[in-house]
Design a protein around this motif. Structure first.
Motif, PDB file in Angstrom:
ATOM      1  N   ARG A 273     -10.114 -14.941  13.050  1.00 44.46           N
ATOM      2  CA  ARG A 273     -10.695 -13.645  12.717  1.00 44.46           C
ATOM      3  C   ARG A 273      -9.724 -12.510  13.029  1.00 44.46           C
ATOM      4  O   ARG A 273      -9.590 -11.555  12.265  1.00 44.46           O
ATOM      5  N   ILE A 274      -9.040 -12.634  14.167  1.00 42.40           N
ATOM      6  CA  ILE A 274      -8.065 -11.617  14.528  1.00 42.40           C
ATOM      7  C   ILE A 274      -6.977 -11.540  13.468  1.00 42.40           C
ATOM      8  O   ILE A 274      -6.576 -10.461  13.045  1.00 42.40           O
ATOM      9  N   TYR A 275      -6.532 -12.697  13.020  1.00 42.39           N
ATOM     10  CA  TYR A 275      -5.507 -12.736  11.989  1.00 42.39           C
ATOM     11  C   TYR A 275      -5.976 -12.008  10.730  1.00 42.39           C
ATOM     12  O   TYR A 275      -5.256 -11.212  10.142  1.00 42.39           O
ATOM     13  N   LYS A 276      -7.202 -12.293  10.375  1.00 42.75           N
ATOM     14  CA  LYS A 276      -7.783 -11.668   9.179  1.00 42.75           C
ATOM     15  C   LYS A 276      -7.876 -10.156   9.348  1.00 42.75           C
ATOM     16  O   LYS A 276      -7.499  -9.399   8.452  1.00 42.75           O
ATOM     17  N   GLU A 277      -8.363  -9.712  10.497  1.00 40.20           N
ATOM     18  CA  GLU A 277      -8.490  -8.276  10.729  1.00 40.20           C
ATOM     19  C   GLU A 277      -7.125  -7.603  10.702  1.00 40.20           C
ATOM     20  O   GLU A 277      -6.970  -6.510  10.180  1.00 40.20           O
ATOM     21  N   GLU A 278      -6.140  -8.270  11.265  1.00 44.62           N
ATOM     22  CA  GLU A 278      -4.796  -7.693  11.280  1.00 44.62           C
ATOM     23  C   GLU A 278      -4.253  -7.583   9.872  1.00 44.62           C
ATOM     24  O   GLU A 278      -3.591  -6.604   9.528  1.00 44.62           O
ATOM     25  N   ARG A 279      -4.537  -8.551   9.062  1.00 46.95           N
ATOM     26  CA  ARG A 279      -4.066  -8.507   7.673  1.00 46.95           C
ATOM     27  C   ARG A 279      -4.687  -7.326   6.943  1.00 46.95           C
ATOM     28  O   ARG A 279      -4.020  -6.604   6.215  1.00 46.95           O
ATOM     29  N   GLU A 280      -5.985  -7.118   7.165  1.00 47.33           N
ATOM     30  CA  GLU A 280      -6.659  -6.012   6.490  1.00 47.33           C
ATOM     31  C   GLU A 280      -6.159  -4.672   6.999  1.00 47.33           C
ATOM     32  O   GLU A 280      -6.024  -3.717   6.237  1.00 47.33           O
ATOM     33  N   TYR A 281      -5.869  -4.609   8.290  1.00 47.95           N
ATOM     34  CA  TYR A 281      -5.295  -3.398   8.874  1.00 47.95           C
ATOM     35  C   TYR A 281      -3.940  -3.128   8.228  1.00 47.95           C
ATOM     36  O   TYR A 281      -3.634  -2.007   7.825  1.00 47.95           O
ATOM     37  N   LEU A 282      -3.129  -4.170   8.087  1.00 48.30           N
ATOM     38  CA  LEU A 282      -1.807  -4.028   7.481  1.00 48.30           C
ATOM     39  C   LEU A 282      -1.917  -3.509   6.050  1.00 48.30           C
ATOM     40  O   LEU A 282      -1.167  -2.627   5.643  1.00 48.30           O
ATOM     41  N   ASP A 283      -2.864  -4.049   5.298  1.00 54.56           N
ATOM     42  CA  ASP A 283      -3.044  -3.627   3.902  1.00 54.56           C
ATOM     43  C   ASP A 283      -3.349  -2.136   3.811  1.00 54.56           C
ATOM     44  O   ASP A 283      -2.816  -1.441   2.950  1.00 54.56           O
ATOM     45  N   GLU A 284      -4.215  -1.655   4.702  1.00 56.59           N
ATOM     46  CA  GLU A 284      -4.551  -0.229   4.681  1.00 56.59           C
ATOM     47  C   GLU A 284      -3.353   0.616   5.116  1.00 56.59           C
ATOM     48  O   GLU A 284      -3.065   1.656   4.532  1.00 56.59           O
ATOM     49  N   MET A 285      -2.648   0.164   6.133  1.00 59.81           N
ATOM     50  CA  MET A 285      -1.486   0.905   6.630  1.00 59.81           C
ATOM     51  C   MET A 285      -0.425   1.061   5.543  1.00 59.81           C
ATOM     52  O   MET A 285       0.247   2.078   5.451  1.00 59.81           O
ATOM     53  N   LYS A 286      -0.301   0.039   4.713  1.00 57.66           N
ATOM     54  CA  LYS A 286       0.707   0.076   3.657  1.00 57.66           C
ATOM     55  C   LYS A 286       0.413   1.176   2.652  1.00 57.66           C
ATOM     56  O   LYS A 286       1.314   1.710   2.017  1.00 57.66           O
ATOM     57  N   GLU A 287      -0.870   1.502   2.531  1.00 57.73           N
ATOM     58  CA  GLU A 287      -1.252   2.564   1.601  1.00 57.73           C
ATOM     59  C   GLU A 287      -1.112   3.929   2.254  1.00 57.73           C
ATOM     60  O   GLU A 287      -0.955   4.940   1.588  1.00 57.73           O
ATOM     61  N   TYR A 288      -1.198   3.934   3.593  1.00 56.31           N
ATOM     62  CA  TYR A 288      -1.248   5.167   4.366  1.00 56.31           C
ATOM     63  C   TYR A 288       0.081   5.910   4.367  1.00 56.31           C
ATOM     64  O   TYR A 288       0.141   7.098   4.063  1.00 56.31           O
ATOM     65  N   GLY A 289       1.161   5.202   4.684  1.00 58.43           N
ATOM     66  CA  GLY A 289       2.487   5.822   4.768  1.00 58.43           C
ATOM     67  C   GLY A 289       2.897   6.605   3.523  1.00 58.43           C
ATOM     68  O   GLY A 289       3.295   7.764   3.616  1.00 58.43           O
ATOM     69  N   PRO A 290       2.814   6.007   2.334  1.00 58.49           N
ATOM     70  CA  PRO A 290       3.229   6.683   1.107  1.00 58.49           C
ATOM     71  C   PRO A 290       2.543   8.014   0.830  1.00 58.49           C
ATOM     72  O   PRO A 290       3.091   8.861   0.128  1.00 58.49           O
ATOM     73  N   ILE A 291       1.348   8.205   1.375  1.00 60.02           N
ATOM     74  CA  ILE A 291       0.661   9.486   1.136  1.00 60.02           C
ATOM     75  C   ILE A 291       1.431  10.626   1.779  1.00 60.02           C
ATOM     76  O   ILE A 291       1.487  11.746   1.249  1.00 60.02           O
ATOM     77  N   TYR A 292       2.050  10.350   2.923  1.00 58.00           N
ATOM     78  CA  TYR A 292       2.845  11.386   3.568  1.00 58.00           C
ATOM     79  C   TYR A 292       4.060  11.744   2.719  1.00 58.00           C
ATOM     80  O   TYR A 292       4.478  12.887   2.667  1.00 58.00           O
ATOM     81  N   ILE A 293       4.613  10.746   2.070  1.00 64.59           N
ATOM     82  CA  ILE A 293       5.753  11.002   1.161  1.00 64.59           C
ATOM     83  C   ILE A 293       5.290  11.884   0.007  1.00 64.59           C
ATOM     84  O   ILE A 293       5.962  12.841  -0.381  1.00 64.59           O
ATOM     85  N   LEU A 294       4.133  11.528  -0.533  1.00 67.85           N
ATOM     86  CA  LEU A 294       3.568  12.316  -1.630  1.00 67.85           C
ATOM     87  C   LEU A 294       3.392  13.770  -1.209  1.00 67.85           C
ATOM     88  O   LEU A 294       3.724  14.694  -1.945  1.00 67.85           O
ATOM     89  N   TRP A 295       2.888  13.943  -0.024  1.00 72.18           N
ATOM     90  CA  TRP A 295       2.644  15.281   0.500  1.00 72.18           C
ATOM     91  C   TRP A 295       3.955  16.046   0.651  1.00 72.18           C
ATOM     92  O   TRP A 295       4.044  17.238   0.347  1.00 72.18           O
ATOM     93  N   SER A 296       4.974  15.366   1.094  1.00 70.20           N
ATOM     94  CA  SER A 296       6.251  16.051   1.343  1.00 70.20           C
ATOM     95  C   SER A 296       6.803  16.677   0.068  1.00 70.20           C
ATOM     96  O   SER A 296       7.598  17.611   0.136  1.00 70.20           O
TER      97      SER A 296
END
Lengths: 422, 375
Positions: A273-296
């Motif tokens: 379950r931890i592995y699964k949660e970490e994977r889902e966290y990673l997926d969201e994080m991957k979307e998060y970073g690029p938004i800051y680039i967009l903003w810049s």
């Protein structure tokens, strides 16, 4: 399928957080991977190769160690005993190294299957060469396990990975499944190699060294003399694990197994379950970073800061990936192997009638049980220590990332301040 | 019927010059709707100012744990901080801080609402400003305002997106931490059957519990970051309001100019006798007979008066427009500086939060590792 054992009883799953079974790479099949022992044919004699005469005898001797009061033919060859002593004197000296890799798909008109390459490196005299390379499929592993169980009914044989994955699979051979299986198969063979008795088993040697056609013909030779005795021994040994008239220690062992089995199953679920949660966290994080680039793109004065934040997030993503792979390398396979072990141990509760002649079987089992418990403790300790280490490393990497961001920002501010000065 | 609402205590302190000590001068209670009234008033009387926004009325961009209930104490506290921030922004604004109604908001407990309404600001408000979707065909808007409008659209879009994804990330992180808590319970139960490993398992389990519960504070801190971003999300709307006001003024100006030009033309045609522009009077004259020279003179006179008036109005509208642009742009520059400072600070504080989270993680897992290695 002959020799199949009944399915294990249902276990409690007490996870408060969500609780649903996640899709796990190696999870949840109720069937132990060990069934598939070949039928015992009566009256066939083992066809020994001329060259292997001595070797056969030696390895047979080793495997007969735990049933010496039954077999009328009990050659105590000095060389085999030396082998035993040698092993105990230098417990850390491994002389047999096995790797399993290169899964390859084979397609025939009737079926598709995967073979794995097995490389064995050894310094043992009884092996013809110091290095062997063979290809084996899952079926071959099943055969080996069956032979080991037959030959050593009182010993704890390592588990094989599951035959099929029950849920969450689209096709039998996806990459994750193959990789997980490969790792488990390697573990299986190494466990056998590390076992003081099993390591000298003849079938094991054949498995590691014989070419494809040699293995087929060896398999066809049938069990022979030994297995007939094996049958008796097995029945007796089973009685050891039966309910009636059991000595204290076996009661204790069974109690341990029951609770251990419960707990290791829960730990397996939690870890998946931890592995699964970490994977889902990673997926969201991957979307998060690029938004800051967009903003810049729309902020002239904040371009550097925003891009910097995005790159920090990106580096944290990489650290998360590393943490996840650490989990799947170190913790998950170990825990899962013990889940399989515990299933196997739980199932060996067949009630037998024979009660006498149990003395030596008693001792052999007890020794192996102690050894198994010791290994288990070491493995669990090591797996969790590794997990803790992975987490520490993950947080250290993220810390360094954000701290360097801070210093770059304060440097910038100092620069700007000095620019403002006349 | 009883109504339940939350009221906020506002205490104003003035700093005495002599000894630098602050003295409590006023203390009163206000509810959210009164803050809204104050802001609406300011929007009408200071259309060239980027008026600070209010914190959200209802919780948005929630992740699963955070309550969307307006009565939830965490929400109320965060709103309180937002309202305080709103008042501080006004108080530190060079123009807004001098406003009488704002002063009374802080000092006059009773009848403040009536006082505001007596200003008649609702009547003064241009209803067209509220029409969000209305577009006005403006021929010559100030390019800077057009750009600003685009910027505010982009700002709003990117911050919304950021807040949404951040909420999802928070949700996932919560999951990772909390599942570890299950280890604690299982280790504890398992330790009962282990002789050598028992103690190590038990104490490692305790650290897993600590780890699992540490996420609550971490995410609470991150909410502050989200709130800082939200303020600028709402500021985008305030920027747009100023742009719209400019658009409207420019539109009115252009309409007035157009009207003046057409009147002038009419006048000219009457004077010279050529009919180029269509007019009903002209048509009826053609159909029903020529008008008398006296009639024509009268009409010309009326037009000339209207033209005069029109020219005066156009002049003052032009002046107004230029004043507006000048003042608005000054405030926008002020706003830009403020925004850059604030956002940079917010991003830095975000980094500080991450650092704190990492340090905590290292500590907990180091302790856990020690326990595991002692097993």
């Amino acid at each position: 399928m002959e020799g199949e054992r009944p399915a294990s009883p249902a276990r409690s799953s007490g996870l408060p957080a969500g609780g649903a079974e996640g899709d796990s790479p190696g999870g949840g099949a109720p069937f132990p991977g060990s069934s598939g022992s070949s039928t015992l044919l009566q009256g066939e004699v083992l066809d020994l190769d001329e060259d292997e005469d001595d070797l056969e005898v030696f390895s047979k001797d080793a495997s007969l160690m735990d049933m010496n009061s039954f077999s009328p033919m009990m050659p105590t060859s000095p060389l085999s005993m030396i082998n035993q002593i040698k092993f105990e004197d230098e417990p850390d000296l491994k002389d047999l190294f096995i790797t399993v890799d290169e899964p390859e798909s084979h397609v025939t008109t009737i079926e598709t299957f995967i073979t794995y390459r097995i490389i064995t490196k050894t310094s043992r005299g009884e092996f013809d060469s110091s290095e062997f390379e063979v290809r084996r499929r899952y079926q071959d592993f099943l055969w080996l396990k069956g032979k080991l169980e037959e030959a050593h009914p009182t010993l704890i044989i390592p588990p094989l990975p599951e035959k099929f994955i029950v849920k969450g699979m689209v096709e039998r051979f996806n990459d994750d499944f193959i990789e997980t299986r490969r790792k488990a198969l390697q573990k299986f063979l190494n466990r056998i190699a590390d076992h003081p008795t099993l390591t000298f088993n003849e079938d094991f040697k054949v498995f590691l060294t014989a070419q494809a056609w040699e293995l087929s013909s060896h398999k066809k030779q049938g069990p022979g003399l030994l297995s007939r005795m094996g049958q008796t021994v097995r029945a007796v040994a089973s009685s050891m694990r039966g309910v009636k008239n059991r000595p204290e220690e076996f009661m204790e062992m069974n109690n341990f197994i029951e609770i251990f089995s419960q707990k290791i199953n829960l730990i397996d679920k939690i870890s998946q379950r931890i592995y699964k949660e970490e994977r889902e966290y990673l997926d969201e994080m991957k979307e998060y970073g690029p938004i800051y680039i967009l903003w810049s793109a729309s902020e002239e004065d904040l371009v550097d800061t925003l891009r910097n934040v995005a790159s920090c997030i990106d580096r944290c993503c990489k650290a998360t990936e590393k943490r996840m792979s650490g989990l799947s390398e170190a913790l998950l396979p170990v825990v899962h192997e013990y889940v399989l072990y515990s299933e196997m141990l739980m199932l060996t509760e067949e009630i037998g009638k024979l009660e006498d002649k149990v003395e030596c079987a008693n001792n052999a089992l007890k020794a192996d049980w102690e050894r198994w418990k010791q290994n288990m403790q070491n493995d669990i300790k090591s797996a969790f220590t590794d997990m803790a280490e992975e987490n520490i490393h993950y947080y250290e990497q993220c810390l360094a990332t954000w701290e360097s961001f801070l210093t770059s920002q304060t440097d910038l501010q100092l620069e700007e301040a000095s620019d403002d000065k006349p | 019927m009883q109504e339940t609402y939350t009221a906020y205590l506002i205490e104003t302190r003035s700093v005495e010059h002599t000894d630098g000590q602050s003295v409590l001068t006023d203390s009163l209670w206000r509810r959210y709707s009164e803050f809204e009234l104050l802001r609406n008033y300011l929007l009408v009387y200071y259309p060239h100012i980027v008026v600070p926004p209010l914190p959200e009325k209802r919780a948005e961009f929630v992740w699963h744990k955070l309550s969307a209930d307006n009565m939830d104490p965490d929400f109320v506290e965060r709103r309180r901080i937002g309202l305080e921030n709103f008042l501080l922004r006004i108080a530190s604004h060079p123009i807004l801080c001098r406003d009488k109604i704002f002063y009374l908001f802080l000092t006059q407990e009773g009848n403040w609402k009536e006082t505001v309404n007596e200003t008649g600001f609702q009547l003064k408000a241009d209803s067209r400003l509220k029409a969000l979707n209305a577009t006005f065909r403006v021929k010559n808007p100030d390019k800077r305002f057009t750009e600003l409008k685009h910027y505010s659209d982009e700002l709003q879009s990117v911050i919304s997106h950021l807040l949404r994804v951040r909420a999802r990330v928070a949700d996932r992180l919560y999951g990772v931490y909390k599942v570890h808590g299950n280890y604690g319970r299982v280790f504890s139960e398992w330790s009962a059957i282990e002789k050598e490993m028992g103690d190590g398992l038990q104490s490692a389990g305790h650290h897993m519990d600590v780890y699992a519960s540490s996420i609550d504070d971490i995410l609470e801190d991150e909410e502050h970051y989200a709130d800082q971003l939200k303020e600028y999300l709402f500021y985008a709307e305030a920027l747009r309001a100023v742009c719209r006001k400019h658009e409207l003024m420019q539109y009115d100006l252009e309409m007035a100019a157009q009207d003046l030009a057409s009147k002038k033309q009419q006048c000219e045609e009457l004077a010279t006798g050529t009919v180029r522009t269509f007019s009903l009077k002209g048509m009826t004259t053609k159909l029903f007979g020529q008008e008398t020279p006296e009639q024509r003179e009268a009409r010309i006179k009326v037009l000339e008066e209207q033209i005069n008036e029109g020219e005066q109005q156009l002049k003052s509208k032009n002046l107004e427009g230029r004043e507006f642009v000048k003042n608005a742009w000054a405030d926008i520059e002020r706003f830009k500086e403020q925004k850059n400072r604030d956002l940079k600070e917010a991003l830095i504080s975000y980094a500080v939060m991450q650092i704190s989270m990492c340090k905590k993680g290292i500590q907990i897992w180091t302790n856990a590792k020690e326990c595991f290695s002692k097993m």
